[in-house]
Write a protein that holds these residues in place. Sequence first.
Motif, mmCIF file in Angstrom:
data_model
loop_
_atom_site.group_PDB
_atom_site.id
_atom_site.type_symbol
_atom_site.label_atom_id
_atom_site.label_comp_id
_atom_site.label_asym_id
_atom_site.label_seq_id
_atom_site.Cartn_x
_atom_site.Cartn_y
_atom_site.Cartn_z
ATOM 1 N N TYR A 36 -7.765 2.750 0.842
ATOM 2 C CA TYR A 36 -8.728 1.673 0.602
ATOM 3 C C TYR A 36 -10.153 2.079 0.947
ATOM 4 C CZ TYR A 36 -11.180 -2.771 1.126
ATOM 5 O OH TYR A 36 -12.102 -3.784 1.026
ATOM 6 N N GLU A 63 -12.455 -5.779 -1.681
ATOM 7 C CA GLU A 63 -11.401 -6.531 -1.007
ATOM 8 C C GLU A 63 -10.713 -7.501 -1.969
ATOM 9 O OE1 GLU A 63 -10.846 -9.664 2.717
ATOM 10 O OE2 GLU A 63 -12.628 -8.396 2.598
ATOM 11 N N GLU A 64 -11.504 -8.162 -2.812
ATOM 12 C CA GLU A 64 -10.936 -9.092 -3.790
ATOM 13 C C GLU A 64 -10.048 -8.355 -4.782
ATOM 14 O OE1 GLU A 64 -12.484 -11.921 -7.470
ATOM 15 O OE2 GLU A 64 -13.800 -11.651 -5.719
ATOM 16 N N THR A 67 -6.736 -7.344 -3.078
ATOM 17 C CA THR A 67 -5.873 -8.527 -2.960
ATOM 18 C C THR A 67 -5.194 -8.833 -4.283
ATOM 19 O OG1 THR A 67 -7.272 -9.463 -1.222
ATOM 20 C CG2 THR A 67 -5.827 -10.984 -2.400
ATOM 21 N N ASP A 71 -1.237 -8.875 -4.939
ATOM 22 C CA ASP A 71 -0.642 -10.139 -5.377
ATOM 23 C C ASP A 71 0.132 -9.963 -6.678
ATOM 24 O OD1 ASP A 71 -1.597 -11.476 -3.204
ATOM 25 O OD2 ASP A 71 -3.272 -12.434 -4.242
ATOM 26 N N PRO A 123 -8.334 -5.284 5.288
ATOM 27 C CA PRO A 123 -8.231 -6.429 4.373
ATOM 28 C C PRO A 123 -6.823 -6.716 3.872
ATOM 29 C CG PRO A 123 -9.319 -4.569 3.307
ATOM 30 C CD PRO A 123 -9.251 -4.254 4.771
ATOM 31 N N ALA A 124 -5.919 -5.746 3.976
ATOM 32 C CA ALA A 124 -4.545 -5.968 3.519
ATOM 33 C C ALA A 124 -3.597 -6.307 4.671
ATOM 34 C CB ALA A 124 -4.026 -4.732 2.779
ATOM 35 N N HIS A 127 -1.775 -9.705 4.259
ATOM 36 C CA HIS A 127 -0.859 -9.636 3.116
ATOM 37 C C HIS A 127 0.453 -8.978 3.525
ATOM 38 C CE1 HIS A 127 0.482 -8.885 -1.076
ATOM 39 N NE2 HIS A 127 0.955 -7.772 -0.560
#
Length: 215
Positions: A36, A63-64, A67, A71, A123-124, A127
């Motif tokens: 990342y 980051e978006e 995600t 997802d 950021p993950a 998740h």
Amino acid sequence: MTNESGANIRGPYAKSAGVRQRILEAGMQAFAQAGYYATSLNDIADRAGISRRGLGHHFKSKEELLTAVLDQRQDEDAELIRNTSGTDSLAAVLAVSTHNTERPGLIQLYSLLRADATAVEHPAHEHHRVQYDGLRLYLSRAFEEVRAAGELISEEDSDTLASTYLALMDGLQIQWLYNRAGTDIDRVLRAYLKSVIPSFPTGADARQTASSTTR
């Protein structure tokens, strides 16, 4: 191209959806290869064959985008294991794990991110925490259902069996990245399940069933 209702999608929307999917695939490849932090949006835009500004129309930040990549993969895997129970649930998760070997970049992405994302600030992180908790609960319930049916011979509690299954899947995928020819994920996972569920299918017939499940 069709939407969820099956209706045809044409024009600008279809083109935009196609570009977005291209970006997601490029992002998955870039994150898998460099991780990342070492990946830039410029790198991903180049891979997707669009401008950095064009990428910004779909994703406002790295980051978006990460995600969205995670997802999408989670949604695809969830579709394969939905509406199953007991032994079928355990077999469905096994089939997903085996099917992922057809996409080495995906295994590489998850192996790299799961190590990096242990840091709370990653950021993950959330998740993967939620995914692990959810999958462990799903597997624990499946083992409980197998136990209730009288097919489980292990005296270990279902949470322990679920955690062991998860650990095997993750560890085998890492081994597979190093030695694909010498690591048979499907065979090892089936051997584990058969050791606690004697009726669990193994051999050629089981592999054929797993292959049809992921199509």
